[in-house]
Each structure stands twice: as C-alpha cells, then as structure tokens.
Design an enzyme around this catalytic site. Structure first.
Site, PDB file in Angstrom:
ATOM      1  CG  ASP A   1      -2.040   0.685   0.884  1.00 46.24           C
ATOM      2  OD1 ASP A   1      -2.107   1.809   0.060  1.00 46.24           O
ATOM      3  OD2 ASP A   1      -3.301   0.670   1.455  1.00 46.24           O
TER       4      ASP A   1
HETATM    5  C1  BGC Z   1      -5.099   3.184   0.057  1.00 40.60           C
HETATM    6  C2  BGC Z   1      -5.139   2.381  -0.919  1.00 40.60           C
HETATM    7  C3  BGC Z   1      -4.941   3.029  -2.390  1.00 40.60           C
HETATM    8  C4  BGC Z   1      -3.659   3.713  -2.544  1.00 40.60           C
HETATM    9  C5  BGC Z   1      -3.207   4.304  -3.869  1.00 40.60           C
HETATM   10  C6  BGC Z   1      -3.759   3.980  -0.185  1.00 40.60           C
HETATM   11  O1  BGC Z   1      -3.531   5.206   0.765  1.00 40.60           O
HETATM   12  O2  BGC Z   1      -5.114   2.537   1.345  1.00 40.60           O
HETATM   13  O3  BGC Z   1      -6.297   1.603  -0.957  1.00 40.60           O
HETATM   14  O4  BGC Z   1      -5.234   1.992  -3.329  1.00 40.60           O
HETATM   15  O5  BGC Z   1      -3.813   4.711  -1.308  1.00 40.60           O
HETATM   16  O6  BGC Z   1      -4.124   5.357  -4.192  1.00 40.60           O
END
Ligand code: BGC
Length: 748
Positions: A294
């Site tokens: 993530d």
């Molecule tokens: C979130 C993800 C997301 C990623 C990219 C993160 O902060 O937890 O779900 O896909 O950002 O934007």
C-alpha cells in the site's frame, strides 16, 4: 478459471522464454526499477514544500482545480533509465501515451510501463459506492459496472485498478466500509469474484480490460476500534473463516494482483508478513500474480517498530513476497546495495521481476504498449449506455428501511412537495469516496431527479435547512414554513463524501451536525416525513426509525443519484436492495453483526444474560433487511434428505409468492448453522441467496443446492473439518426471519 488449451500454453511458454531473456539482460537497477511504482510529484515545484502547498490548499489560497492543474514532475529521467516499472496517478490517453513513448523509445530495454489508479466505483461514469452496490446482491450488474469502469479507464490510459477492496468489516466506525461489500464473508466472496471478472474479463489483453487488485491483504477491516490503520489482533480461525475467503475467491477468479494492507496482523505488519504473502497467498491460494504494497507501507514498517530502518523493511518485504513498492521509492533506494553485497539473493529479485513482467505480458503491453488514444477516450467516457447502467445500479442499491402505512411510493400528482435538507441539491457529495476521476457536474441531484418525474402541476419547494456538519447556515424557519405548506416532506440528510473512505473513521454514527434536529422540527409540523439517507456507512438512527414515516437508504449513488432516488420515491422502480451491514441503535453496540458466535447466556429477560442495561442488544435493522412495495410469503421449506454424508449435497427448496399487487424482486436468503460443534459456531451464516423477480401473485419454488464440504470450520489445530451432527436451516427475507428446518450430517 478455465483450463488452458495447447495454444494458450504455447503463448505462456513463449513469454516465459522472453521474460528470461529480458531478465538476463537487465542490470540490478533496472530489475529493481520494475518493482518501483512512482507517482508524479508536485511538491517542490514553485519553490513550495509539500506542507506549504497543503496549507495553502486547506486555507483555500490554492483551489483544488489549480492544484490539479499544477505542473507535475513525471520523473522522465528515471523513465529513460529504466528505473520505474509502474506509475500511479496518471490519467488521460494523451499523457499516458506520452510517458509510455519515453519508456518504449528512449529506455535501454523498452519495457512498457504499467499505469495504475484507484478506479473504485467507476472512472468518469461514477456508480454507487461499493457498499451500496453490494446491497443490490446483483452479481451480474456488479460485474457490469466493473466492466464499464474498466472500459472507460482503459480508454483513459489506465491498465490497472487498485480494486476490488474485499475487506470484510464488522465495524461501521471504520470509514472504509464504504469501499467493500459489508460484513458477510460469503456475500463478499461472490461479489469479489464478480468484480474481478468485470474488470479483467476472460483475458486481460482484450481491449477494454484492466488488471484488478484484491486489497488490502489482510484483515484491514478488523482494525481495533474501527480506527483506520490501527492494529489487528484476531484468532487464526477468525482470519481463515471470516476475513480470508473473499481474498481466496478473488484469487480463484484469477485476480492479477494483490495489495498488502497497512495494518499489522497479530504483531507483524502485513507488508512484511511472510505467513500471509507466501504461505497463505502463494502456497494455499495458488496465486500467480504480483503483490503491491500500500502507499508507503514498506517505509511505515519502520514506524510500526518492526524494522530498524527502510533497508531492513525493504529486504523483509521482498523476501516475504511483496513485489512492488507503491509510491515512495523505498525499493529503489534500498534494494540495489543489498543485492550487490549479497544480503538479498539475486534469485529472489529475479522471481519478483518475473512476476511483474508476466502480468505486463498478460495485459498485452509488450505487443501494444499504447492501448488507447484520445479519440477512443472521448468516445467511451460517459457513454449513454454507461449512464443507463449507472441509473439501474443506483436503483438497485437503494434499501427501503421503513414505509409506514405504505406512504411510498408517492403519487406524482401531489400539489406541493417540500424537498429539504443539506444533501437535496448537492452534486459533489453524491459521488462518495474515491471518485477522483468523476466530475460532479455529471451528477443529477435529488431535487432535480424529483422535479423531472412529478407532474407538471406539482409544485416542488426546496430549503436546505442546515449544513451536513456544523452550525453555519442554519435556517429551520424556512424549512418548517415550506414543510407546513406541503403535503409531504422529503428530507435528504446524511454524510458528506469525505466522512467515509480512507482515514475517515467516526466515533459517532448519528446523523452529523444539526440534521436530526432538523428532522425533529419537520416532524413537528405533523406532515409525513420521508427521509432519504445519503451516507457511506451504516448509521444509528433510532429517533428517525421510530418517528418518521419512511426511510430510504440511498447511500452515495454516483452520477445518477437523483434519478434513481426519484424512481424509488415515485414507484417507477420497486425497491429491492437489502442491507449488507447491520445498522445499530447506538455506536456502543459496535461491533454488531448477525453471524456472531453463540454465547452461553444469550440475551433474555433474565438479568445475567448478554445484553446492555441502557438500550437494546438487537440491531436497529438487521443484515439482509430491506422492504419492497409488494409483499412476499415464504412457505413449504423442503429439505431433500434428513441425513447427508460429508461428501454429498443437500437440496433445499422453498416456495415464495408475491402476495402484493405489483411486480417486485425478492432476495431469498439461505442461512445455516451447525448446532453443536467442538468449536462454537456462529448463530447462523449466509450460505446462498437468489435474487428473483415476481409478477403480482406469482409463486416460484426457489432451490438451493448446498455442498456439505462448505459447512466446515477450522478446529484448534487449524485443520478444516466437517463434524457430524444437526445443521439448522433458515430461509427467509433477512437474517432475522424465515422458515426453519434441519438435516443431519452423518459420518458413514
Ligand atoms: C489506500 C489504497 C489505495 C492507495 C493508492 C492508499 O492510501 O489505502 O487503498 O489504493 O492509497 O491510492
């Protein structure tokens, strides 16, 4: 996934050879480059730091539009040097093709870039938030909206969406419940598979298909206190029985990627969790794609206090089975040296690169790195047939929670209707969380949806009454005045979009701000109040449930919000949605979910039983609940056999009849429970459902075939077992009501 034919096997052998040839030619930096996902950076431009820009944004000194228009740094030198394998945050055919061209024509090996983005519930055609879509229980339609999202986003240069989010959550305080399919494992699993199929289709290289990503692996929805990013501590049995099955379903449906979760699981951050990323994902699920972290989650392992520095964290992540680093350049900065000095074996790196390149082959990027152009983008985005599906999906996502004296549907020829509330004439908030590529100008507001269906002579009067939050703009007087002049009041209240989604946990589940007071003032007029809820999570609304005439749970429905809500309010569509998450009376009951294990002292009138002294222990609205404008009667539960063996099946039939005078759809739900087992089992668990349309008076026999092997559980030793004994069956319209029967699983 279907078996491969000879031709497909040859194609795979061919690209496996090509990948090996490519890997032989790559430098360590280029290999790490394939594992590096970069975001265009804005900060540092204009001589301003990130904090300065954010401060100006917050103060309104820079508008969001200006912020978006600011020139970005696309790291073109790194692209030329082969140091970036994927880019996030890029939208539009023109820009993505421009960047792809740099990589293809100017980098040494010309390995195509993979463009990823959060396409969560639509690209330009914004559909209902995933939680709302799940309330339709309509797998075909859910697959369809994912397919359209794929079509639009791929036309805009995207190859990969970070969706579906398949996290089960039993805690509505957690803002990300908006992004998932609710509290039930079985339903979340079949929806996960439908979404993966919708995005990826049969073959990733088909035009209009994109790579999906099952996230957040794993148990992110179990955050203690419902507070986002918080620690997760649970038994392995709960992990395997409740939280992992939707991920396994996504893997079985062929999902190409997984995303590791921010949280730790029982003390090990998921990002460096070898048990999860290798043992469970690769060895047990047989997953063949790649895992992305993530955003910044590798570096955050240091903040968790599990690794001493980013170097250690990146080594652990790679060796645990995490191939791609999202957005912070940790791998790029910290892996090469560790490979050179032998701390990390180069084979491990090669295997990770191989997994990323394989997916790029499967997407067809080596044959055609430019999958779109501006003409296609222009043609596909917001195509009329997409908007039509958005309306259909929005209608089916709505759940009718209350309808006293059948006040709904309303007549279209009423003299005067008061439409009141902070969300009645709002566009932006209807889009919900994660609608970054949506345009609020595309939204039909509730007010205009209503105006477009009523008769010409019906007068619609509108007043905002209050804001969603805070005390500003309070004007109950006008609201009450127009309410007094009208035959019915439609009050549109709820949450702003940013109140759910990531980093939006709430400690209170009431209607925010002064909205409940507004409802009370409207109720005092004595006119019937129909509440339309716009929100991203279950709310606690005991006063409204007790006092208003009708409650329509509309969630955040996307661009067709107003039309779909009007279709329900005035009866052009008969509501068919059912809740996928329990609504509590009070936040103090949370976590509250229907499939809880049995206690030794179930709630009763007796004092020393499992309940609260200051309120109900039952939910306000249970899982699976939702009303229709017609009624359904359940009769004749028939179980094919009273005794079944573990390796066999049982067929369960029930007659369902539409006993009202209009057509309607019913979601027939089958729940089972293992009455006595060596580990206590949930009071009941959803094991099947069917959504069926009935004409007035029509009767159908609804049939479920259950494989006994799916009724097991994990024992103390973590073996999956099916124990002989009595299983209770319940078929009905929701998790609280239904016809009951039983069968016995025998051991011979
Ligand atoms: C979130 C993800 C997301 C990623 C990219 C993160 O902060 O937890 O779900 O896909 O950002 O934007």
């Amino acid at each position: 996934m279907t078996e491969l034919n000879i031709q497909e096997k040859m194609i795979i052998a061919d690209y496996e050879n090509k990948i090996n040839v490519l890997i032989d030619k790559m430098t360590i930096e280029e290999k790490v480059g394939q594992l590096n996902q970069s975001l265009p950076s804005i900060f540092g431009a204009f001589g301003m730091t990130k904090d300065e820009i954010i401060e100006k944004l917050v103060k309104g000194e820079i508008s969001y539009e200006d912020f978006q228009a600011m020139e970005r740094d696309y790291h073109k030198d790194d692209l030329r040097r082969g140091l970036i394998g994927s880019m996030g945050g890029i939208t539009g055919a023109e820009l993505s093709n421009q960047l792809q061209k740099i990589v293809i024509e100017e980098s040494r090996l010309g390995i195509p870039l993979l463009f990823g983005l959060d396409v969560i519930h639509g690209y330009r055609t914004i559909f209902p938030i995933p939680l709302a879509e799940a309330c339709s229980w309509d797998l075909e339609l859910i697959e369809k909206t994912a397919e359209i999202a794929a079509k639009e986003s791929s036309a805009a240069g995207i190859h990969w969406t970070y969706a579906p989010m398949v996290d089960v959550s039993r805690d509505p305080r957690w803002g990300r419940v908006a992004e998932g399919a609710g509290e039930d494992t079985y339903l979340a699993s079949v929806i996960a598979a439908a979404r993966v199929k919708g995005f990826q289709g049969e073959k990733l290289s088909e035009p209009g298909r994109i790579l999906a990503c099952a996230k957040h692996f794993a148990a992110y929805g179990g955050a203690v206190g419902g507070r986002d990013y918080n620690t997760v501590d649970m038994s392995l049995q709960t992990l395997y029985e409740v939280y992992l099955p939707p991920f396994e379903a996504a893997a079985k449906a062929g999902v190409g990627t997984f995303m590791s979760a921010f949280n730790d699981l029982n003390g090990i951050p998921c990002t460096v969790n070898k048990f999860l990323l290798t043992n469970v994902l690769r060895e047990q699920f047989g997953f063949k794609g790649f895992v992305v972290s993530d955003a910044n989650s590798i570096a955050e392992v240091v903040i968790h206090g599990e690794s001493v520095d980013r170097k250690e964290a990146s080594k652990k992540a790679l060796l645990a089975g995490l191939e791609m680093d999202m957005s912070q350049g940790t791998y790029q900065q910290d892996l090469p040296e560790q490979i050179y000095n032998g701390d990390i074996p180069v084979d491990g790196l090669d295997e990770a690169v191989r997994r990323v390149l394989r997916v790029k082959y499967q997407l067809g990027l080596f044959d055609n790195p430019y999958r779109t152009d501006c003409n296609l983008e222009e043609k596909v985005l917001l195509a009329p047939e997409h908007v039509e599906v958005a309306r259909k999906m929005a209608q089916r996502s709505i759940v009718l929670l209350k309808n006293d004296e059948n006040i709904l549907p309303l007549k279209k020829n009423l003299k005067k209707i008061a439409v009141i509330g902070p969300l009645a004439e709002n566009k932006k908030e209807m889009l919900g969380t994660w609608a970054i590529t949506g345009d609020s100008e595309d939204v039909v507001t509730v007010l205009s949806g209503i105006q477009s269906v009523v008769d010409k002579n019906t007068e619609i009067v509108y007043s905002k009454g209050c804001e969603v939050t805070g005390d500003e703009g309070l004007d109950f007087n006008t609201a009450v005045q127009i309410a007094n002049e009208s035959e019915v009041i439609i009050a549109v209240v709820g949450e702003n979009a940013e109140m759910s989604g990531e980093a939006s946990s709430r400690m209170d589940l009431n209607l925010p701000g002064r909205q409940e007071e507004l409802l009370k003032a409207l109720h005092q007029t004595g006119k019937p109040v129909v509440v339309v809820l716009i929100n991203g999570r279950p709310l606690s609304l005991p006063w409204a449930a007790e006092n208003v005439s009708a409650i329509v749970e509309a969630w955040q429905l996307g661009i067709q919000s107003g039309n779909a809500i009007a279709d329900i309010l005035f009866g052009d569509y008969n509501p068919s949605g059912k809740l996928v998450a329990t609504f509590p009376y009070s936040v103090g009951q949370v976590p509250i979910y229907y499939n809880h294990p049995k206690t030794g002292r179930p709630a009763s009138k007796i004092k020393f039983t499992s309940k609260y002294i200051d309120g109900p222990s039952e939910p306000l609205y249970p899982f699976g609940f939702g009303l229709s404008y017609t009624t359904f009667e359940y009769k004749n539960l028939v179980i094919s056999s009273s005794e079944v063996t573990k390796d066999s099946k049982v067929t369960i039939n029930v007659d369902v009849q539409n006993t009202g005078d209009r057509s309607g759809e019913e979601i027939v739900q089958l729940y089972l429970s293992d009455v006595v087992a060596s580990r206590i089992r949930p009071v009941k668990e959803l094991k099947g459902f069917k959504k069926i349309e009935f004409l007035p008076g029509e009767k159908k026999t609804v049939s479920f075939e259950i494989e006994i092997k799916n009724l097991g559980f994990y024992n103390d030793a973590m073996d999956y077992i099916i124990e002989p004994g009595v299983f209770k069956v319940c078929i009905g319209p929701n998790s609280k009501e239904g016809l009951e029967g039983e069968f016995i699983v025998v051991d011979y």
